[in-house]
Design an enzyme around this catalytic site. Structure first.
Site, PDB file in Angstrom:
ATOM      1  N   ASP A 133       0.847  -1.188   0.000  1.00 26.70           N
ATOM      2  CA  ASP A 133       0.000   0.000   0.000  1.00 26.70           C
ATOM      3  C   ASP A 133       0.888   1.245   0.000  1.00 26.70           C
ATOM      4  OD1 ASP A 133      -1.751   2.204   1.087  1.00 26.70           O
ATOM      5  OD2 ASP A 133      -3.195   0.555   1.146  1.00 26.70           O
ATOM      6  N   ASN A 185     -13.169  -3.617   3.084  1.00 30.47           N
ATOM      7  CA  ASN A 185     -14.248  -2.643   3.170  1.00 30.47           C
ATOM      8  C   ASN A 185     -15.228  -2.895   2.029  1.00 30.47           C
ATOM      9  OD1 ASN A 185     -13.049  -1.221   5.374  1.00 30.47           O
ATOM     10  ND2 ASN A 185     -11.620  -0.315   3.923  1.00 30.47           N
ATOM     11  N   GLN A 196     -14.403   2.213   1.796  1.00 28.08           N
ATOM     12  CA  GLN A 196     -13.873   1.747   0.518  1.00 28.08           C
ATOM     13  C   GLN A 196     -13.684   2.956  -0.391  1.00 28.08           C
ATOM     14  OE1 GLN A 196     -16.176  -1.255  -1.552  1.00 28.08           O
ATOM     15  NE2 GLN A 196     -14.602  -1.518  -3.118  1.00 28.08           N
ATOM     16  N   SER A 197     -12.463   3.139  -0.879  1.00 17.51           N
ATOM     17  CA  SER A 197     -12.182   4.292  -1.741  1.00 17.51           C
ATOM     18  C   SER A 197     -11.839   3.877  -3.164  1.00 17.51           C
ATOM     19  CB  SER A 197     -11.058   5.149  -1.148  1.00 17.51           C
ATOM     20  OG  SER A 197      -9.876   4.393  -1.006  1.00 17.51           O
ATOM     21  N   VAL A 198     -11.402   2.637  -3.358  1.00 18.12           N
ATOM     22  CA  VAL A 198     -11.164   2.112  -4.700  1.00 18.12           C
ATOM     23  C   VAL A 198     -12.172   0.993  -4.909  1.00 18.12           C
ATOM     24  CG1 VAL A 198      -9.525   1.001  -6.261  1.00 18.12           C
ATOM     25  CG2 VAL A 198      -8.701   2.695  -4.593  1.00 18.12           C
ATOM     26  N   HIS A 218     -10.696  -5.689  -2.716  1.00 18.58           N
ATOM     27  CA  HIS A 218      -9.316  -5.887  -2.266  1.00 18.58           C
ATOM     28  C   HIS A 218      -9.279  -6.195  -0.778  1.00 18.58           C
ATOM     29  CE1 HIS A 218     -10.187  -1.563  -1.916  1.00 18.58           C
ATOM     30  NE2 HIS A 218      -9.293  -1.504  -0.941  1.00 18.58           N
ATOM     31  N   HIS A 235      -6.894  -5.899   2.607  1.00 14.24           N
ATOM     32  CA  HIS A 235      -5.750  -5.279   3.249  1.00 14.24           C
ATOM     33  C   HIS A 235      -5.146  -6.335   4.174  1.00 14.24           C
ATOM     34  CE1 HIS A 235      -6.884  -1.003   2.365  1.00 14.24           C
ATOM     35  NE2 HIS A 235      -8.088  -1.565   2.238  1.00 14.24           N
TER      36      HIS A 235
END
Length: 113
Positions: free
Chosen positions: A30, A86, A93-95, A99, A101
């Site tokens: 990240d 997320n 969640q931003s993307v 995914h 983490h």
């Protein structure tokens, strides 16, 4: 699903510090780590979020989990790591490309968030 930064990393349009790749997924560090180990594991198949996964994605989702476990072990955190996924903007969640983490190397509190 529209192009995301993650799809551009998969297509090698954007550089990333890749730590694992196989036919199903890609894992990379990240760029804004929240722990000494903070690696993202993403499927190569574009799935927006877990809520959009289908029954035929079951094997892929399991593969992501087992890959995350192996990455944590390879990084020296095999017995103590946290997985976070997320699902939606309201929870961070931003993307919008599913995914995981993989976090380790420091103490985490409970409950998270």
């Amino acid at each position: 699903m529209s192009d995301t930064i993650f799809s551009k990393i998969i297509d090698r349009e954007i550089d990333a510090d890749i730590v694992h790749e196989d036919e199903h997924c890609l894992a990379f560090r990240d760029v804004n780590p929240q722990a000494p180990m903070h690696i993202l594991v993403i499927p190569k198949k574009p799935i927006e979020m877990l809520a959009r996964a289908e029954a035929d994605d079951q094997a892929l989702l399991g593969h992501l989990m087992l890959t995350a476990r192996q990455i944590a072990a390879d990084q020296g955190y095999g017995e103590a790591f946290r997985l976070v996924m997320n699902n939606g903007a309201a929870v961070g969640q931003s993307v919008f490309h599913l995914h995981l983490h993989v976090l380790g190397g420091r103490e985490f509190s409970w409950p998270p968030g």
